[in-house]
Design an enzyme around this catalytic site. Structure first.
Site, PDB file in Angstrom:
ATOM      1  N   ARG A 198       0.950  -1.226   0.171  1.00 22.42           N
ATOM      2  CA  ARG A 198       0.072   0.068  -0.031  1.00 22.42           C
ATOM      3  C   ARG A 198       0.884   1.254  -0.017  1.00 22.42           C
ATOM      4  O   ARG A 198       0.502   2.276   0.461  1.00 22.42           O
ATOM      5  CB  ARG A 198      -1.041  -0.073   1.148  1.00 22.42           C
ATOM      6  CG  ARG A 198      -1.987  -1.041   1.175  1.00 22.42           C
ATOM      7  CD  ARG A 198      -3.188  -0.974   2.082  1.00 22.42           C
ATOM      8  NE  ARG A 198      -4.035  -2.023   1.976  1.00 22.42           N
ATOM      9  CZ  ARG A 198      -3.653  -3.029   2.747  1.00 22.42           C
ATOM     10  NH1 ARG A 198      -2.856  -3.157   3.677  1.00 22.42           N
ATOM     11  NH2 ARG A 198      -4.608  -4.013   2.774  1.00 22.42           N
ATOM     12  N   LYS A 251       2.537  11.483 -11.121  1.00 19.79           N
ATOM     13  CA  LYS A 251       1.828  10.730 -12.001  1.00 19.79           C
ATOM     14  C   LYS A 251       2.565   9.352 -12.268  1.00 19.79           C
ATOM     15  O   LYS A 251       3.670   9.448 -12.786  1.00 19.79           O
ATOM     16  CB  LYS A 251       1.552  11.245 -13.397  1.00 19.79           C
ATOM     17  CG  LYS A 251       0.512  12.160 -13.405  1.00 19.79           C
ATOM     18  CD  LYS A 251      -0.217  12.583 -14.913  1.00 19.79           C
ATOM     19  CE  LYS A 251      -1.366  13.519 -14.778  1.00 19.79           C
ATOM     20  NZ  LYS A 251      -1.661  13.983 -15.951  1.00 19.79           N
ATOM     21  N   GLU A 265       9.648  19.158 -24.801  1.00 14.42           N
ATOM     22  CA  GLU A 265       8.984  19.371 -23.535  1.00 14.42           C
ATOM     23  C   GLU A 265       9.629  20.715 -22.947  1.00 14.42           C
ATOM     24  O   GLU A 265       8.849  21.592 -22.730  1.00 14.42           O
ATOM     25  CB  GLU A 265       9.187  18.112 -22.582  1.00 14.42           C
ATOM     26  CG  GLU A 265       8.468  16.922 -23.074  1.00 14.42           C
ATOM     27  CD  GLU A 265       6.929  16.830 -22.984  1.00 14.42           C
ATOM     28  OE1 GLU A 265       6.421  17.859 -22.893  1.00 14.42           O
ATOM     29  OE2 GLU A 265       6.631  15.648 -23.477  1.00 14.42           O
ATOM     30  N   LYS A 289       7.024  23.112 -13.847  1.00 12.42           N
ATOM     31  CA  LYS A 289       6.167  21.826 -13.634  1.00 12.42           C
ATOM     32  C   LYS A 289       5.932  21.942 -12.105  1.00 12.42           C
ATOM     33  O   LYS A 289       4.742  21.675 -11.629  1.00 12.42           O
ATOM     34  CB  LYS A 289       6.609  20.625 -14.008  1.00 12.42           C
ATOM     35  CG  LYS A 289       5.993  19.591 -13.804  1.00 12.42           C
ATOM     36  CD  LYS A 289       5.923  18.498 -14.849  1.00 12.42           C
ATOM     37  CE  LYS A 289       4.831  17.420 -14.415  1.00 12.42           C
ATOM     38  NZ  LYS A 289       4.956  16.069 -15.214  1.00 12.42           N
ATOM     39  N   GLU A 344      -4.949  17.582 -11.681  1.00  2.43           N
ATOM     40  CA  GLU A 344      -5.592  17.972 -12.999  1.00  2.43           C
ATOM     41  C   GLU A 344      -6.771  18.335 -12.918  1.00  2.43           C
ATOM     42  O   GLU A 344      -7.681  17.798 -13.806  1.00  2.43           O
ATOM     43  CB  GLU A 344      -4.950  16.984 -13.975  1.00  2.43           C
ATOM     44  CG  GLU A 344      -5.086  17.649 -15.429  1.00  2.43           C
ATOM     45  CD  GLU A 344      -4.420  16.711 -16.775  1.00  2.43           C
ATOM     46  OE1 GLU A 344      -3.370  16.158 -16.545  1.00  2.43           O
ATOM     47  OE2 GLU A 344      -4.770  17.125 -17.726  1.00  2.43           O
ATOM     48  N   ARG A 396      -3.212  22.152 -14.298  1.00  5.07           N
ATOM     49  CA  ARG A 396      -2.253  21.485 -14.809  1.00  5.07           C
ATOM     50  C   ARG A 396      -2.592  20.981 -16.475  1.00  5.07           C
ATOM     51  O   ARG A 396      -1.743  20.390 -17.015  1.00  5.07           O
ATOM     52  CB  ARG A 396      -2.455  20.189 -14.051  1.00  5.07           C
ATOM     53  CG  ARG A 396      -1.335  19.044 -14.066  1.00  5.07           C
ATOM     54  CD  ARG A 396      -1.004  18.053 -13.344  1.00  5.07           C
ATOM     55  NE  ARG A 396       0.066  17.203 -13.473  1.00  5.07           N
ATOM     56  CZ  ARG A 396       0.435  16.382 -12.595  1.00  5.07           C
ATOM     57  NH1 ARG A 396       0.578  16.172 -11.483  1.00  5.07           N
ATOM     58  NH2 ARG A 396       1.652  15.453 -13.173  1.00  5.07           N
ATOM     59  N   ASN A 439      -0.430  19.999 -21.183  1.00  4.56           N
ATOM     60  CA  ASN A 439      -0.888  19.274 -22.347  1.00  4.56           C
ATOM     61  C   ASN A 439      -0.872  19.874 -23.653  1.00  4.56           C
ATOM     62  O   ASN A 439      -1.347  19.546 -24.788  1.00  4.56           O
ATOM     63  CB  ASN A 439      -2.392  18.550 -22.380  1.00  4.56           C
ATOM     64  CG  ASN A 439      -2.300  17.680 -21.202  1.00  4.56           C
ATOM     65  OD1 ASN A 439      -1.280  16.799 -20.749  1.00  4.56           O
ATOM     66  ND2 ASN A 439      -3.540  17.671 -20.256  1.00  4.56           N
ATOM     67  N   HIS A 482      -0.387  18.427 -26.883  1.00  2.00           N
ATOM     68  CA  HIS A 482      -0.401  16.781 -26.451  1.00  2.00           C
ATOM     69  C   HIS A 482      -1.720  16.177 -27.235  1.00  2.00           C
ATOM     70  O   HIS A 482      -1.834  14.812 -27.401  1.00  2.00           O
ATOM     71  CB  HIS A 482      -0.416  16.536 -25.058  1.00  2.00           C
ATOM     72  CG  HIS A 482       1.019  16.604 -24.618  1.00  2.00           C
ATOM     73  ND1 HIS A 482       1.829  17.713 -24.799  1.00  2.00           N
ATOM     74  CD2 HIS A 482       1.839  15.746 -24.099  1.00  2.00           C
ATOM     75  CE1 HIS A 482       3.132  17.418 -24.324  1.00  2.00           C
ATOM     76  NE2 HIS A 482       3.143  16.160 -23.737  1.00  2.00           N
ATOM     77  N   HIS A 514      -0.801  13.043 -29.125  1.00  2.00           N
ATOM     78  CA  HIS A 514      -1.163  11.558 -28.790  1.00  2.00           C
ATOM     79  C   HIS A 514      -2.066  11.115 -29.899  1.00  2.00           C
ATOM     80  O   HIS A 514      -1.715   9.640 -30.161  1.00  2.00           O
ATOM     81  CB  HIS A 514      -2.082  11.633 -27.312  1.00  2.00           C
ATOM     82  CG  HIS A 514      -1.400  11.859 -26.180  1.00  2.00           C
ATOM     83  ND1 HIS A 514      -2.061  12.669 -25.252  1.00  2.00           N
ATOM     84  CD2 HIS A 514      -0.111  11.783 -25.995  1.00  2.00           C
ATOM     85  CE1 HIS A 514      -1.027  12.858 -24.199  1.00  2.00           C
ATOM     86  NE2 HIS A 514       0.240  12.306 -24.404  1.00  2.00           N
ATOM     87  N   HIS A 527       7.605  10.389 -28.609  1.00  2.00           N
ATOM     88  CA  HIS A 527       6.760  11.165 -27.964  1.00  2.00           C
ATOM     89  C   HIS A 527       7.139  12.535 -28.156  1.00  2.00           C
ATOM     90  O   HIS A 527       6.126  13.505 -28.529  1.00  2.00           O
ATOM     91  CB  HIS A 527       6.539  10.891 -26.583  1.00  2.00           C
ATOM     92  CG  HIS A 527       5.605  12.019 -25.804  1.00  2.00           C
ATOM     93  ND1 HIS A 527       4.263  11.899 -25.775  1.00  2.00           N
ATOM     94  CD2 HIS A 527       5.987  12.879 -24.891  1.00  2.00           C
ATOM     95  CE1 HIS A 527       3.656  12.861 -25.087  1.00  2.00           C
ATOM     96  NE2 HIS A 527       4.780  13.575 -24.550  1.00  2.00           N
TER      97      HIS A 527
END
Ligand SMILES: NC(=O)c1ccc[n+]([C@@H]2O[C@H](COP(=O)([O-])OP(=O)(O)OC[C@H]3O[C@@H](n4cnc5c(N)ncnc54)[C@H](O)[C@@H]3O)[C@@H](O)[C@H]2O)c1
Ligand SMILES: [Zn+2]
Length: 371
Positions: A132, A154, A196, A238, A248, A252, A256, A259, A263, A276
């Site tokens: 956990r 993330k 980025e 960031k 988000e 946040r 993107n 993106h 994506h 990417h």
């Protein structure tokens, strides 16, 4: 650029990530890897530990990481996963759990993620869920991981149905960006990471953008004097964004920028053709063109954006057959940000300032990609 990070006499830049009791520090400097053990001891993270790395990063950096931990009195175990996106799977997670249990890592243990974004996301998810949750430290070894994936908590893995579909928000206890590890990064990966870096300039910091325009040749030579403040500034942006909106629900989303299209390119053209960073380079240029149409982003800024990506050796457009085009738009419609046929976009008002939640029709996007 407006820096708020601390610059220690040792030359180490330190960026705080402020999240209450889960706050932590990002350190940026050369020579941090040999100090890993001392840093972990200072934070009193536990007695036992495991390094999770991949075949490429492990070959180069597992030994110094291991030795540093041993010097500080730890008995690390080493878990090496295959290199590449396919390692971000529940099967690898299961293998990691089994190895941790075999090595009897209990609650007073911690994990070191040594590698790029794949290792960081995977090891972070393992740390978030094993018993956990046990502490973890990020030692990112790609430019993308140093400026992006290692910061912000993330973590997760992919399913057959799509990328990052299983995961957790789980913050590391420390991030060590050792600039020396970037020396061995393949050129194409380094340039992809720059996509980025440029993004932070567009979304948040016009001075950073101007510095990138000026210093790009030195950055491409991986000159550490120039890279250190740039990487620290990206982490700072960031950290600031994540500090205001960890999960988000709003701000946040600006991370993107470029993106949604990026994506969709990755999903439709297939992973493997574009990295990417390359896909979001095309995505950011298209988003800049949309920004001109919708928010009046000056043509000059669109030109500067396109030019900087080009100079960084990144693609700025994509040739699509009609089948590919259909696949790309189908992929975009599946994106989380779509509602009622319109797609929510992050668009730029000017370099250094963006707005999010702009609803755009697919026909306008098509035009921006074709232009
Ligand atoms: N968590 C987040 O917020 C976040 C943000 C952005 C991206 N990501 C994830 O990050 C992943 C991509 O990360 P990446 O671009 O770092 O890819 P990666 O981890 O696959 O690394 C790229 C390649 O470089 C190799 N490598 C790593 N460090 C090296 C070094 N110092 N020298 C030589 N080779 C080295 C790796 O083995 C790999 O082959 C994706 O899975 C993406 O979803 C996560
Ligand atoms: Zn990205």
């Amino acid at each position: 650029m407006q820096f708020t990070f601390n610059l220690y006499a040792s030359g180490v830049r330190s960026v705080p990530v402020q999240l209450g009791s889960r706050s932590y520090e990002i350190k940026v400097a050369p020579g941090l890897l040999p100090k890993l053990g001392g840093e972990c001891a200072r934070l009193k993270l536990g007695d036992r530990c495991a390094i999770i790395t991949d075949a490429n990063a492990g070959k180069k950096y597992a030994e110094p990481a291991y030795e540093s931990l041993v010097r500080s009195g730890f008995e690390p175990s080493l878990i090496t996963v295959p290199a590449g996106e396919t390692a971000k799977s529940l099967r690898t997670v299961q293998n990691c759990y089994d190895r941790l249990a075999e090595q009897q890592l209990e609650r007073k243990s911690f994990i070191v993620a040594l590698g790029g974004g794949v290792v960081g996301d995977l090891a972070g998810f393992v740390a978030a869920t094993y018993l956990r949750g046990i502490p973890f430290v990020q030692l990112p070894t790609t430019l993308l991981a140093q400026v992006d994936s290692s910061v912000g908590g993330k973590t997760g893995v992919n399913l057959r149905a799509g990328k990052n579909l299983v995961g957790a928000f789980y913050q590391p206890r420390l991030v060590l960006c050792d600039l020396d590890t970037l020396k061995t990064l393949p050129e194409r990966e380094f340039r992809a990471g720059l996509a980025e870096v440029v993004k932070y300039g567009i979304i948040y910091d016009a001075k950073l953008f101007a510095r990138l325009e000026r210093d790009l040749p030195k950055i491409l030579k991986r000159d550490q004097e120039v890279l250190a403040p740039v990487i620290a500034r990206c982490c700072e942006i960031k950290a600031e964004v994540v500090g205001k909106d960890e999960t988000e629900s709003g701000l946040r989303a600006i991370l993107n920028f470029g993106h949604t299209i990026g994506h969709a390119i990755e999903n439709s053209v297939g992973y493997g053709k574009f990295l990417h960073g390359e896909a979001i380079s095309i995505g950011q240029v298209a988003a800049a063109k949309l920004s001109q149409r919708i928010l009046g982003l000056p043509q000059r800024d669109v030109g500067r954006i396109e030019n900087l990506f080009q100079r960084a050796g990144l693609p700025v457009e994509i040739q699509l057959s009609s089948t590919r085009r259909k696949k790309l738009f189908a992929a975009m419609r599946l994106d989380k940000k779509v509602s009622g046929g319109e797609i929510k976009f992050v668009l730029a008002e000017k370099i250094g300032r963006v707005v999010w939640g702009q609803k755009i029709s697919t026909s306008l996007i098509e035009e921006a990609l074709a232009a």
